[in-house]
Design a protein around this motif. Structure first.
Motif, PDB file in Angstrom:
ATOM      1  N   UNK A  19      11.789   5.235  -7.811  1.00  0.00           N
ATOM      2  CA  UNK A  19      10.347   5.682  -7.572  1.00  0.00           C
ATOM      3  C   UNK A  19      10.117   5.328  -6.041  1.00  0.00           C
ATOM      4  N   UNK A  20       9.490   6.197  -5.412  1.00  0.00           N
ATOM      5  CA  UNK A  20       9.459   6.121  -3.790  1.00  0.00           C
ATOM      6  C   UNK A  20       8.162   6.082  -3.636  1.00  0.00           C
ATOM      7  N   UNK A  21       7.602   4.890  -2.829  1.00  0.00           N
ATOM      8  CA  UNK A  21       6.122   4.766  -2.321  1.00  0.00           C
ATOM      9  C   UNK A  21       6.234   4.920  -0.791  1.00  0.00           C
ATOM     10  N   UNK A  22       5.264   5.898  -0.555  1.00  0.00           N
ATOM     11  CA  UNK A  22       5.444   6.246   1.084  1.00  0.00           C
ATOM     12  C   UNK A  22       4.073   5.719   1.433  1.00  0.00           C
ATOM     13  N   UNK A  23       3.951   5.300   2.856  1.00  0.00           N
ATOM     14  CA  UNK A  23       2.640   4.988   3.420  1.00  0.00           C
ATOM     15  C   UNK A  23       1.976   5.893   3.527  1.00  0.00           C
ATOM     16  N   UNK A  60      -4.175  -5.878  -3.927  1.00  0.00           N
ATOM     17  CA  UNK A  60      -3.365  -5.842  -2.662  1.00  0.00           C
ATOM     18  C   UNK A  60      -2.131  -5.032  -3.220  1.00  0.00           C
ATOM     19  N   UNK A  61      -2.235  -4.255  -4.286  1.00  0.00           N
ATOM     20  CA  UNK A  61      -0.850  -3.507  -4.826  1.00  0.00           C
ATOM     21  C   UNK A  61      -1.488  -2.218  -5.216  1.00  0.00           C
ATOM     22  N   UNK A  62      -0.378  -1.295  -5.510  1.00  0.00           N
ATOM     23  CA  UNK A  62      -0.417   0.083  -5.772  1.00  0.00           C
ATOM     24  C   UNK A  62       0.342   0.151  -7.432  1.00  0.00           C
ATOM     25  N   UNK A  63      -0.632   1.180  -8.069  1.00  0.00           N
ATOM     26  CA  UNK A  63       0.082   1.021  -9.497  1.00  0.00           C
ATOM     27  C   UNK A  63       0.139   2.830  -9.660  1.00  0.00           C
ATOM     28  N   UNK A  64       1.543   2.844 -10.527  1.00  0.00           N
ATOM     29  CA  UNK A  64       1.741   4.271 -10.964  1.00  0.00           C
ATOM     30  C   UNK A  64       2.357   4.051 -12.143  1.00  0.00           C
ATOM     31  N   UNK A  84       0.998  -1.133   0.087  1.00  0.00           N
ATOM     32  CA  UNK A  84      -0.047  -0.043  -0.019  1.00  0.00           C
ATOM     33  C   UNK A  84       0.899   1.366  -0.057  1.00  0.00           C
ATOM     34  N   UNK A  85       0.503   2.474  -0.530  1.00  0.00           N
ATOM     35  CA  UNK A  85       1.179   3.569  -0.534  1.00  0.00           C
ATOM     36  C   UNK A  85       0.133   4.726  -0.621  1.00  0.00           C
ATOM     37  N   UNK A  86       0.265   5.758  -0.110  1.00  0.00           N
ATOM     38  CA  UNK A  86      -0.392   7.108  -0.019  1.00  0.00           C
ATOM     39  C   UNK A  86       0.233   8.117  -1.041  1.00  0.00           C
ATOM     40  N   UNK A  87       1.619   7.841  -1.179  1.00  0.00           N
ATOM     41  CA  UNK A  87       1.971   8.829  -1.941  1.00  0.00           C
ATOM     42  C   UNK A  87       3.280   8.296  -2.972  1.00  0.00           C
TER      43      UNK A  87
END
Length: 672
Positions: free
Chosen positions: A668-672, A653-657, A633-636
């Motif tokens: 590429x930084x994924x922050x909670x 259960x994943x995040x996509x950019x 998960x990630x918010x940003x």
């Protein structure tokens, strides 16, 4: 990876006694300022070189005849005044001066010849090679003792700690080698015995030297070069960190570092990746890489979880080449920008490549390693990060998938490890003769739902893919693809899925018995059906491929083999750590840094070069609109080098950019 700077220069200074202008242009302030401007944090300085000459005042060994001052001390004072660390280089295995002064210290082959170049040849890659099992070890200790007493050095880089395969039968080694052979019930002509003896002698000296240093300066770093191989795991007590020397254009190739770093990072010590600024190899004075090529090397090191070391060579007059440090400075500025997102980060590989016989794998790319090199290349092209593990470095529960490429045999320990892994829900993929025991039986055949019957009746043979889940643009259904090295005939148990079928050719080709130009056609009709056997099988999360697919990929590089393995991995690993539409030339790996994930995307683009030369890199073709889907998960999410804020979309259960652009390297930084 604490305790080592991210930005280091390894400053070679192998300088012939026939060169008479050593240090003539020395300027300590310019030297230090050049390093500072290039963002350098540490410089490995030369105390002694392969010519056997010292660059500091000493009576223990010859000082370079043209040197009129303490070059090592001056360099060290200049760098330390601006906060740059100063480890010291000491030559060990190659030493012209020591060989001339003490020929009895040279390594000796079993036939009595000395391990040194012929008098009529220049010693590129063939310097006189010393034995550390006698008086030479005492001289080295005197040199190191002087350096410890006189200089505030940060570490030692001991170079060329290795033995010629046919050595050593010098007056000190020969009695010991004979005694070891007698105890083992063999003779000194046994290559395996000599390998054990070489490791024993080298490690005994390394431990002696490490103890000597630690008793005086316990904080000093210690590294012994030219030891790379999986046997390194048995001598780590002598080291404080690891350095993977790998100049891609200097003989190592672009596949060496990604493979060996993924073994080295499992050993628990800080790890550096050493490349070079040279267009070819060491001492290519007029060879200077394109900045993007050097940045690519540095990016691969960071993506593997290491720190970066760049090799250069100081001109004899003592003044650094400004152009070299403009290039290094550009690269190190990018490394410095990345550091907040790589410091303390840990790679999170989902795949373990299991090596069953680590003693067989030492530095060098050769046919014996084809399956391992090909497996590493294929997994990175498929965007699956991996560790290379042995039974000693295996961490139960750490990996989703274990891959065992091509070769056996396995033993009871390996069998128990893999049975426990599968019982806990882990996936397994193996190929060809991997995981067979001494009798040729698959040790996990029941888990794979197969029984080994023997080798295929012809080599090459062919395979036809029947299952649509394996089909793609590179893998067409029901086409007879060539397996150039043959494979294994297996029988499938009831309930085992057969995804592809192996078919022999009409006959093996001989000078008297052949058909057409190259490979004999596959056997067809009822005879072909009767001679067929399973080529790819699936039983739960255990998959098997009948041929040496990884070695074949390394040798021939056909895209359909890679796509085929990728589709099989998709079946046993349906939710990987990262999915991407980046091309196979890009390295895409995930690191965990605290509670955030950092994805490295490293863009590779080779340019055409003359046949026989290593591919050269220049400015890459940028990747655009690269999609990344990362488990978690990630918010940003944002890019470090591009400075882009990215839209984050939840996908199960994943995040996509979507990353707008990747030049050489993007984080590429994924922050909670």
């Amino acid at each position: 990876m604490s305790g080592q700077p991210f930005r280091q220069v390894h400053l070679d200074f192998h300088t012939s006694p026939h060169i008479g202008d050593v240090g003539a242009d020395w300027d300590p302030e310019l030297f230090a300022r050049t390093m500072v401007d290039a963002h350098v944090q540490s410089v490995t300085l030369f105390a002694t070189c392969h010519h056997g000459l010292a660059y500091y005042p000493t009576s223990a060994v010859p000082v370079h005849p043209a040197l009129q001052f303490d070059l090592l001390g001056e360099q060290m004072r200049a760098l330390r005044a601006v906060g740059i660390a100063t480890p010291v280089y000491v030559t060990v295995g190659w030493n012209v001066s020591a060989a001339e002064r003490h020929p009895e210290w040279l390594q000796v082959r079993l036939d009595g010849t000395l391990v040194r170049p012929p008098a009529t040849e220049a010693p590129w890659g063939n310097w006189p090679t010393m034995c550390v099992n006698g008086g030479y070890a005492d001289e080295l200790e005197v040199v190191v003792g002087e350096l410890l007493d006189r200089y505030p050095l940060d570490g030692f880089f001991f170079d060329i700690v290795r033995y010629d395969p046919d050595a050593c039968a010098c007056q000190v080694c020969l009695p010991e080698l004979r005694e070891l052979a007698a105890a083992a019930g063999t003779t000194i002509t046994d290559p395996a015995l000599r390998r054990r003896f070489h490791d024993h002698v080298a490690r005994r000296w390394m431990r002696r030297m490490s103890t000597f240093v630690r008793e005086r300066r316990p904080e000093v770093g210690l590294f012994y070069n030219s030891r790379w191989g999986m046997h390194l795991a048995d001598e780590l007590d002598a080291y404080t960190h690891l350095e993977v020397e790998s100049l891609p254009t200097g003989g190592w190739g672009y596949g060496f570092f990604p493979l060996w770093a993924r073994f080295g990072r499992t050993l628990g010590l800080p790890m550096l990746g050493m490349t070079g600024r040279f267009a070819l190899s060491w001492a290519d004075w007029g060879g200077l890489k394109h900045p993007d090529a050097l940045r690519y090397d540095a990016a691969q090191v960071l993506a593997a979880g290491g720190r970066v070391s760049v090799g250069d060579q100081l001109p004899s007059r003592g003044r650094l080449e400004p152009a070299v440090y403009r290039v290094i400075g550009e690269v190190f500025a990018a490394v410095e920008q990345a550091e907040p997102f790589v410091a303390g980060a840990r790679p999170v590989p989902e795949v373990a490549v299991l090596v069953q016989h680590p003693g067989n794998y030492r530095r060098g790319r050769n046919a014996k390693n084809d399956h391992l090199d090909g497996c590493a290349r294929m997994l990175l092209e498929l965007h699956h990060d991996f560790d290379v593990v042995t039974r000693d470095t295996w961490e139960p529960g750490r990996y989703d998938l274990v891959v065992v490429p091509d070769q056996g045999p396995a033993d009871d320990t390996i069998e128990a490890m893999l049975r426990a892994h599968v019982a806990q829900g882990g996936a397994l993929l193996f190929s060809n003769e991997a995981l067979t025991d001494a009798s040729g039986r698959f040790v996990v055949g029941d888990l794979a739902g197969i029984t080994r019957l023997g080798r295929t009746t012809t080599s090459p043979d062919f395979y036809r893919v029947h299952d649509p889940r394996l089909a793609g643009r590179a893998v067409q259904l029901d086409f007879p693809y060539t397996h150039y090295r043959g494979g294994v005939r297996v029988a499938a148990a009831p309930g085992t899925e057969v995804l592809a079928t192996a078919v022999p050719s009409h006959f093996d080709r001989t000078p008297e018995h052949f058909s057409s130009h190259f490979i004999t056609a596959p056997l067809g009709g009822p005879a072909g059906e009767a001679a067929s056997s399973p080529a790819i099988t699936l039983a739960g999360r255990v998959a098997y491929l009948h041929g040496p697919v990884f070695a074949v990929h390394e040798r021939f590089g056909h895209v359909h083999h890679r796509e085929l393995v990728g589709r099989v991995i998709d079946l046993v690993l349906p939710t990987p750590v990262v999915r991407t539409d980046a091309p196979s030339t890009a390295t895409v790996v995930v690191h965990q840094q605290g509670d955030r994930q950092v994805v490295h995307v490293v863009n590779y683009h080779a340019e055409r070069r003359p046949t026989g030369h290593i591919e050269a890199l220049g400015e890459p073709v940028p990747l655009r609109d690269v999609r990344l889907t990362v488990r978690g998960t990630a918010a940003r999410a944002f890019t470090v080098f591009g400075g882009d804020e990215l839209d984050v979309h939840v996908v199960g259960d994943a995040v996509s950019v979507v990353v707008p652009r990747v030049d050489v390297h993007e984080l590429v930084v994924f922050e909670p």
